[in-house]
Design a protein around this motif. Structure first.
Motif, PDB file in Angstrom:
ATOM      1  N   ALA A  91      -7.404   2.551  -3.847  1.00 35.14           N
ATOM      2  CA  ALA A  91      -8.480   1.824  -3.171  1.00 35.14           C
ATOM      3  C   ALA A  91      -8.823   2.481  -1.833  1.00 35.14           C
ATOM      4  O   ALA A  91      -9.997   2.550  -1.450  1.00 35.14           O
ATOM      5  CB  ALA A  91      -8.066   0.366  -2.959  1.00 35.14           C
ATOM      6  N   VAL A  92      -7.817   2.962  -1.101  1.00 35.77           N
ATOM      7  CA  VAL A  92      -8.076   3.666   0.155  1.00 35.77           C
ATOM      8  C   VAL A  92      -8.901   4.927  -0.108  1.00 35.77           C
ATOM      9  O   VAL A  92      -9.861   5.221   0.607  1.00 35.77           O
ATOM     10  CB  VAL A  92      -6.757   4.023   0.865  1.00 35.77           C
ATOM     11  N   GLU A  93      -8.536   5.676  -1.143  1.00 34.72           N
ATOM     12  CA  GLU A  93      -9.306   6.882  -1.483  1.00 34.72           C
ATOM     13  C   GLU A  93     -10.767   6.546  -1.721  1.00 34.72           C
ATOM     14  O   GLU A  93     -11.675   7.234  -1.228  1.00 34.72           O
ATOM     15  CB  GLU A  93      -8.719   7.554  -2.724  1.00 34.72           C
ATOM     16  N   LEU A 180       0.627   7.456   4.562  1.00 34.44           N
ATOM     17  CA  LEU A 180      -0.135   6.262   4.208  1.00 34.44           C
ATOM     18  C   LEU A 180       0.715   5.177   3.571  1.00 34.44           C
ATOM     19  O   LEU A 180       0.621   4.008   3.944  1.00 34.44           O
ATOM     20  CB  LEU A 180      -1.289   6.628   3.268  1.00 34.44           C
ATOM     21  N   MET A 181       1.567   5.566   2.612  1.00 31.33           N
ATOM     22  CA  MET A 181       2.317   4.573   1.860  1.00 31.33           C
ATOM     23  C   MET A 181       3.814   4.597   2.137  1.00 31.33           C
ATOM     24  O   MET A 181       4.571   3.925   1.444  1.00 31.33           O
ATOM     25  CB  MET A 181       2.061   4.759   0.358  1.00 31.33           C
ATOM     26  N   GLY A 182       4.257   5.378   3.117  1.00 35.85           N
ATOM     27  CA  GLY A 182       5.690   5.372   3.393  1.00 35.85           C
ATOM     28  C   GLY A 182       6.180   6.629   4.070  1.00 35.85           C
ATOM     29  O   GLY A 182       5.492   7.218   4.904  1.00 35.85           O
ATOM     30  N   ASP A 189      -2.872  10.681   0.675  1.00 39.02           N
ATOM     31  CA  ASP A 189      -2.767  11.314   1.984  1.00 39.02           C
ATOM     32  C   ASP A 189      -3.660  12.544   2.075  1.00 39.02           C
ATOM     33  O   ASP A 189      -4.157  12.868   3.161  1.00 39.02           O
ATOM     34  CB  ASP A 189      -1.314  11.687   2.286  1.00 39.02           C
ATOM     35  N   ALA A 190      -3.860  13.233   0.965  1.00 39.96           N
ATOM     36  CA  ALA A 190      -4.781  14.374   0.971  1.00 39.96           C
ATOM     37  C   ALA A 190      -6.181  13.915   1.347  1.00 39.96           C
ATOM     38  O   ALA A 190      -6.894  14.578   2.111  1.00 39.96           O
ATOM     39  CB  ALA A 190      -4.788  15.056  -0.400  1.00 39.96           C
TER      40      ALA A 190
END
Length: 249
Positions: A91-93, A180-182, A189-190
């Motif tokens: 969803a962030v992407e 982003l997630m940990g 993250d890319a």
């Protein structure tokens, strides 16, 4: 050998396009040997960059490049994430690619000073008598694309409000985590690095840049990623506080 076709570094960024930077980052995260070459939109299979040539297999679009790498080389960019975390990362992407991207595109292409400092450089090879006409035609296409996508129908302050809300949401998800997630980078993250660094690009003055810079964790994240994956690039200049429409606060 994998070859990634790109626009090339510009504006203090790894590439003029965040989608190219995303694909480049995915290859770095995958640890695969590859080389980058400047591509041509005329030769690109879908008329856009990036695209990848993997020993004769052509893959266009940054997300399809990710899926190709995962399937071909048995890579799970989201290894260790739960199903819910994978959903958040995806969803962030999409928030970055399908929303923030268009706000940044409007800022770079349709605002006079930013266009002159940025995209106008792409037209230097066009003969001077034709350059203004070609620039006008391309900028009209960008405006039409923004209108068709929907964000171009908003007033500037409304578009800024949407961009600021998106950036604030990403900052909230990032929190105080290194990635982003940990504790380790995932596929998203890319994308986050590519688009956040693009929003913070010092070449362009914009309330969008000020909005991104207002989140210290996002600024620190971009610098951390830059030092790790693109140490050859200079650190971006700090963004001074800037007033921007209350509607976008």
């Amino acid at each position: 050998m994998i070859v990634l076709y790109t626009f090339g570094p510009a504006f203090g960024l790894p590439d003029a396009s965040p989608f190219v930077t995303k694909a480049d980052m995915l290859l770095k995260l995958a640890g695969l040997p590859y080389r980058s070459e400047r591509g041509s939109l005329r030769r690109a299979p879908k008329g856009k960059l990036p695209y990848l040539d993997d020993s004769g297999r052509i893959v266009a679009d940054s997300t399809l490049i990710r899926w190709h790498l995962e399937k071909t080389y048995h890579i799970d960019f989201d290894e260790g994430l739960s199903a819910a975390e994978r959903g958040i990362a995806w969803a962030v992407e999409k928030l970055l690619e399908d929303n923030l991207y268009w706000a940044i595109a409007r800022m770079r292409w349709l605002e006079g000073d930013n266009f002159a400092k940025g995209p106008a450089q792409f037209f230097r090879a066009v003969p001077a008598p034709l350059r203004g006409l070609v620039e006008a035609l391309v900028r009209r296409k960008v405006r039409q694309a923004l209108w068709a996508q929907g964000l171009g129908r908003h007033a500037p302050e409304e578009l800024l409000a949407l961009a600021a809300k998106g950036m604030a949401s990403v900052a909230d998800i990032l929190g105080d985590k290194p990635y982003l997630m940990g504790d380790r980078p995932c596929g998203a993250d890319a994308t986050l690095f590519a688009f956040a660094m693009g929003a913070l690009a010092p070449a362009f003055e914009s309330p969008i840049r000020a909005a991104a810079a207002s989140h210290a964790n996002v600024v620190a994240y971009v610098e951390r990623m830059r030092r790790c994956y693109y140490p050859e690039l200079a650190a971006p200049a700090a963004v001074p506080p800037a007033p921007w429409p209350a509607a976008a606060a």
